[in-house]
Design an enzyme around this catalytic site. Structure first.
Site, PDB file in Angstrom:
ATOM      1  CB  ALA A  67      -0.887  -0.023   1.245  1.00  0.00           C
ATOM      2  CD  GLU A 109      -2.828  -7.923   1.941  1.00  0.00           C
ATOM      3  OE1 GLU A 109      -2.481  -6.724   1.778  1.00  0.00           O
ATOM      4  OE2 GLU A 109      -3.555  -8.272   2.870  1.00  0.00           O
TER       5      GLU A 109
HETATM    6  N1  T1G Z   1       4.766   3.207  -0.125  1.00  0.00           N
HETATM    7  C1  T1G Z   1       5.310   4.381  -0.560  1.00  0.00           C
HETATM    8  N2  T1G Z   1       6.650   4.575  -0.723  1.00  0.00           N
HETATM    9  C2  T1G Z   1       7.450   3.543  -0.447  1.00  0.00           C
HETATM   10  C3  T1G Z   1       6.965   2.287   0.011  1.00  0.00           C
HETATM   11  C4  T1G Z   1       5.551   2.140   0.163  1.00  0.00           C
HETATM   12  N3  T1G Z   1       4.998   0.982   0.563  1.00  0.00           N
HETATM   13  N4  T1G Z   1       8.038   1.461   0.208  1.00  0.00           N
HETATM   14  C5  T1G Z   1       9.134   2.175  -0.110  1.00  0.00           C
HETATM   15  N5  T1G Z   1       8.792   3.413  -0.490  1.00  0.00           N
HETATM   16  C6  T1G Z   1       9.702   4.476  -0.912  1.00  0.00           C
HETATM   17  C7  T1G Z   1      10.643   4.878   0.210  1.00  0.00           C
HETATM   18  O1  T1G Z   1      10.009   5.794   1.067  1.00  0.00           O
HETATM   19  C8  T1G Z   1      11.776   5.497  -0.586  1.00  0.00           C
HETATM   20  O2  T1G Z   1      11.324   6.770  -0.991  1.00  0.00           O
HETATM   21  C9  T1G Z   1      11.844   4.631  -1.830  1.00  0.00           C
HETATM   22  O3  T1G Z   1      10.555   3.972  -1.929  1.00  0.00           O
HETATM   23  C10 T1G Z   1      12.916   3.578  -1.747  1.00  0.00           C
HETATM   24  O4  T1G Z   1      12.681   2.891  -0.504  1.00  0.00           O
HETATM   25  C11 T1G Z   1      -3.138  -3.320   2.939  1.00  0.00           C
HETATM   26  C12 T1G Z   1      -1.580  -1.774   4.419  1.00  0.00           C
HETATM   27  C13 T1G Z   1      10.368  -1.908  -0.879  1.00  0.00           C
HETATM   28  C14 T1G Z   1      12.068  -3.277   0.347  1.00  0.00           C
HETATM   29  O5  T1G Z   1       6.020  -2.299   4.294  1.00  0.00           O
HETATM   30  O6  T1G Z   1      10.408  -2.425   2.789  1.00  0.00           O
HETATM   31  O7  T1G Z   1       0.652  -2.940   2.176  1.00  0.00           O
HETATM   32  O8  T1G Z   1      13.053   8.130   0.194  1.00  0.00           O
HETATM   33  O9  T1G Z   1      14.929   3.406   0.493  1.00  0.00           O
HETATM   34  O10 T1G Z   1      16.097  -0.100   0.554  1.00  0.00           O
HETATM   35  O11 T1G Z   1      -1.887  -5.108   3.686  1.00  0.00           O
HETATM   36  O12 T1G Z   1      11.233   0.295   0.805  1.00  0.00           O
HETATM   37  O13 T1G Z   1      13.347   7.540  -2.224  1.00  0.00           O
HETATM   38  O14 T1G Z   1      11.558   9.158  -1.523  1.00  0.00           O
HETATM   39  O15 T1G Z   1      13.448   1.582   1.437  1.00  0.00           O
HETATM   40  O16 T1G Z   1      15.532  -0.664  -1.897  1.00  0.00           O
HETATM   41  C15 T1G Z   1       3.616  -2.882   3.133  1.00  0.00           C
HETATM   42  C16 T1G Z   1       8.010  -1.004   2.788  1.00  0.00           C
HETATM   43  C17 T1G Z   1       2.915  -1.583   3.292  1.00  0.00           C
HETATM   44  C18 T1G Z   1       7.216  -2.184   2.250  1.00  0.00           C
HETATM   45  C19 T1G Z   1      12.755  -1.215  -0.903  1.00  0.00           C
HETATM   46  N6  T1G Z   1       4.860  -2.701   2.413  1.00  0.00           N
HETATM   47  N7  T1G Z   1       9.149  -0.739   1.929  1.00  0.00           N
HETATM   48  O17 T1G Z   1      13.861  -1.027  -0.059  1.00  0.00           O
HETATM   49  O18 T1G Z   1      14.556   1.305  -0.824  1.00  0.00           O
HETATM   50  S1  T1G Z   1       1.475  -1.742   4.290  1.00  0.00           S
HETATM   51  C20 T1G Z   1       5.989  -2.383   3.088  1.00  0.00           C
HETATM   52  C21 T1G Z   1      10.292  -1.473   2.053  1.00  0.00           C
HETATM   53  C22 T1G Z   1       0.404  -2.638   3.308  1.00  0.00           C
HETATM   54  C23 T1G Z   1      -1.724  -3.857   3.073  1.00  0.00           C
HETATM   55  C24 T1G Z   1      -0.890  -3.015   3.972  1.00  0.00           C
HETATM   56  C25 T1G Z   1      11.435  -1.023   1.194  1.00  0.00           C
HETATM   57  C26 T1G Z   1      11.626  -1.883  -0.060  1.00  0.00           C
HETATM   58  P1  T1G Z   1      12.397   7.993  -1.155  1.00  0.00           P
HETATM   59  P2  T1G Z   1      13.948   2.321   0.263  1.00  0.00           P
HETATM   60  P3  T1G Z   1      15.118  -0.149  -0.576  1.00  0.00           P
END
Ligand code: T1G
Length: 687
Positions: A67, A109
């Site tokens: 998300a 999902e």
């Molecule tokens: N949404 C928006 N921006 C995101 C994002 C996300 N989910 N994940 C990463 N970014 C942005 C981050 O802020 C950064 O931005 C850039 O991408 C690179 O990230 C309903 C509710 C994917 C493994 O928890 O684990 O889905 O600083 O530096 O080291 O069930 O980002 O460049 O502007 O971390 O290569 C579930 C979280 C959400 C994944 C990449 N998903 N992200 O790692 O790069 S909750 C997560 C990560 C959800 C549903 C629920 C990592 C990555 P900027 P980065 P990276």
């Protein structure tokens, strides 16, 4: 080939394939536009008589990573993700997810709701919501058990880790794996066309599968999860929702899941964990515009605990390391520490034996500084003595290349003074690692008065390559982390003198969420370390109790674990016991100081300790030692075991609110003095 643009989603028709191609930088997160684009694509292609299969795929670096975290905290907008996911599963045309990179959270999902999942062998999947204080909120807790089984699903959802798809190959999660170097779009299209032409392509819905019964002892399982969660709610909630998936239809199961998800999303823990995620990424952004130098060869001066830990960190991140010590024996001892560090990675499965050997092939040892002539960066990690450090830096000045960056790992000595012995001070910076340097993520990159942008930008980039959480800080006694740690320690020890017991303080802080009790930490690191550093500074006459409890321990030879006793007593196995002898030494000291003993509530102990951190953190920000106030929290989350689900000292201050923080600090100032509790700028707490 028809192609329509819907907010970062391209709908492409190719022969009998309908392709929903998501192109939303940086990680194809499920923003409102992306969600709308997916629904529009499903509706359009399902209604078309020509389209026999629908492929959902992404451009750039990864399939959907979840998300859109940027939308959290704002009112949810339609189409809601659970509806999007259910619409995919209910589609009457087969839908195929084409996975690569990290398909996480809502992205996974979406994939679970598709009828087929194909992936590159290097692809990873996961439901990391618990790391944000959430649980999967779009069917993950209900569909995953139906694909990988309840036990594996419980593990994946409650630990929030990423899994390589080939680790799950026996579960039927992935219908087709492609080699890492395959052209995924092409491979997916030909795989689907083959299924169409062979008449094998069907609509198979995960949601229609029943969950296999399991012999999980749920009470035991949930109590294990609770213990591991250490105060975090989400993993326990996730387990309870999965348990419900066994007793309910997927529709009812999803209702439970949604209810629990929405409740967690409003929780302080989730706000703290989402805040932590955001501030960690912010900390890496600096005002440094210079392109960093390429660093491959790193010199490390000193092979003691810190030096060998730093050398290990560089070796495991692929650098060449030139390790310098004064004698062959010291080098041998250093190499032993490095091999021990690396072999613990092998034992934990983080490294193979061949990777272990490859790392060792990249470390070169010498007692000659001349061997640093090829270094791009040199890090000094020797004894904390300013004169010895200055003599080392004047030697480095003559033997290293002009463009070699010179970094000191000092915890609190004046880097400007160290730089003064070097002909070209701009190449001198601080790189303050935290012990053990191969484990602790925090790295303070210290900007001395004359440090060049190039040197600082290079250190920040090296920190990222090391997998560190690098924070740019200015020069003051103890920089940012240790200056706050000293203020925190002063408050803890003052409460000891005022009558709180050693165990009560440690228990109050660990029950609140700190990884370790502050006095147990002192015993671990050695009470004499901090004591010696403080003894080199003038005694603060305005604060007569200043670390006098620690001084009493040191005067009585109670240095901590290394002497079998400190604030606690330790048996041969290192087991810790409360020690009345320590308490009585402290009481004697308190009497000498004329301090009236009293009893404490745990709440007051936590309050004063956290307010001490808040006060010092605000002062550091005001003085410009940190670039942004949230860097204070990054430092405390990654350097000192501050509980992540509490966000950090400043996050806690923002939760309390400016007015309450002001009232509490004023009360403490009235009780003690403005020297101990100075006026601080609180307006930042309203931002
Ligand atoms: N949404 C928006 N921006 C995101 C994002 C996300 N989910 N994940 C990463 N970014 C942005 C981050 O802020 C950064 O931005 C850039 O991408 C690179 O990230 C309903 C509710 C994917 C493994 O928890 O684990 O889905 O600083 O530096 O080291 O069930 O980002 O460049 O502007 O971390 O290569 C579930 C979280 C959400 C994944 C990449 N998903 N992200 O790692 O790069 S909750 C997560 C990560 C959800 C549903 C629920 C990592 C990555 P900027 P980065 P990276």
């Amino acid at each position: 080939m028809a192609n329509s643009e819907i907010n970062s989603v391209n709908l492409i028709e190719k022969n009998s394939l309908g392709i929903i191609e998501i192109d939303y930088a940086p990680v194809n997160a499920l923003s409102q536009g992306v969600r709308q684009g997916i629904v529009d694509g499903i509706e359009k292609f399902e209604a078309s008589g020509e389209i026999k299969a629908i492929i959902i795929r992404c451009k750039s670096r990864t399939f959907i990573a979840g998300a859109d975290i940027k939308e959290f905290g704002k009112p949810p907008t339609e189409p809601f993700l659970p509806d999007v996911v259910n619409r995919i599963e209910n589609c009457n045309t087969p839908v195929i997810a084409s996975l690569f990179g990290t398909s996480l959270g809502g992205g996974f999902e979406v994939a679970l709701a598709c009828h087929y999942r194909v992936a590159l062998e290097s692809a990873k999947v996961g439901l990391p919501e618990v790391n944000l204080g959430l649980i999967p909120g779009a069917g993950g807790t209900q569909r995953l058990p139906r694909v990988v089984g309840v036990g594996k699903a419980l593990e994946m959802v409650t630990n929030g880790k990423h899994y390589r798809v080939n680790e799950l190959s026996s579960t039927g999660l992935i219908d087709k794996l492609f080699p890492v170097d395959a052209d995924l779009d092409e491979a997916t299209e030909s795989y689907v066309e083959e299924l169409i032409s062979s008449g094998q392509l069907v609509v198979k819905r995960v949601g229609e599968k029943s969950v296999e019964t399991s012999d999980i002892d749920w009470d035991q399982e949930i109590s294990n999860i609770k213990r591991k969660a250490r105060g975090k709610d989400a993993p326990v909630v996730a387990a309870e929702v999965i348990r419900k998936s066994l007793e309910n239809s997927i529709e009812n199961g999803m209702k439970f899941e949604r209810e629990a998800f929405l409740k967690l999303r409003e929780s302080e823990q989730s706000a703290a964990l989402r805040y932590a995620f955001a501030i960690e990424r912010a900390a890496g952004k600096t005002d440094l515009t210079t392109v960093p130098l390429e660093v491959n060869n790193v010199g490390v001066i000193g092979a003691g605990n810190m030096g060998s830990g730093i050398a290990t960190a560089f070796l495991t991140s692929g650098f060449q390391v030139q390790l310098i010590e004064q004698t062959a024996e010291a080098l041998a001892a250093g190499m032993e520490r490095i091999e021990k560090n690396l072999s613990s990675n092998v034992k934990r499965g983080r490294m193979s034996q061949s990777q272990f050997e490859e790392c060792l092939s990249r470390v070169h040892i010498s007692t000659e500084y001349e061997s640093l002539s090829g270094s791009d960066l040199v890090i000094e990690a020797i004894f904390e003595n300013i004169d010895i450090k200055k003599s080392v830096f004047s030697k480095l000045d003559s033997v290293t290349r002009e463009d070699c960056i010179l970094a000191t790992n000092t915890s609190y000595l004046d880097i400007n003074e160290i730089a003064s012995v070097v002909n070209d001070p701009p190449r001198v910076i601080g790189m303050h690692f935290f012990s053990p340097a191969n484990i602790m993520k925090l790295l303070e990159v210290v900007r001395a008065e004359k440090s060049s942008e190039l040197a600082l930008a290079t250190a920040m980039s090296v920190g990222k390559k090391l997998g560190k959480m690098s924070v740019l800080v200015g020069v003051c006694f103890g920089f940012a982390g240790n200056r706050m740690y000293t203020r925190y320690g002063r408050e803890i020890q003052q409460m000891l003198l005022e009558g709180a017991s050693i165990e009560q303080i440690d228990k109050a802080m660990t029950n609140w969420g700190m990884a370790m009790g502050p006095l147990a930490v002192q015993d671990l690191s050695g009470i004499d370390i901090g004591h010696n550093a403080r003894s080199a500074q003038p005694f603060p006459e305005h604060d007569p109790g200043y670390f006098r409890a620690a001084a009493t321990m040191v005067e009585n030879g109670r240095l901590g674990r290394k002497t079998g006793m400190g604030f606690y007593r330790y048996d041969e196995e290192g087991k810790k016991y409360a020690d009345e002898a320590a308490e009585s030494l402290i009481r004697t000291k308190a009497t000498e100081l004329g301090i009236q003993l009293r009893t404490f509530e745990d709440e007051e102990i936590v309050d004063r300790a956290i307010l001490a951190l808040i006060s010092e953190g605000l002062a550091l920000f005001k003085e410009g030692i940190v670039q942004r106030i949230s860097d204070i929290d990054v430092i405390w989350l990654h350097g000192y075991g501050f509980p992540r689900h509490k966000g950090g000292p400043i996050f806690q201050a923002k939760q309390m609110g400016k007015l309450l923080v002001e009232q509490k600090l004023d009360a403490l100032r009235d009780k003690e003095s403005a020297r101990i509790w100075p006026q601080v700028e609180l307006s930042i707490l309203n931002s």
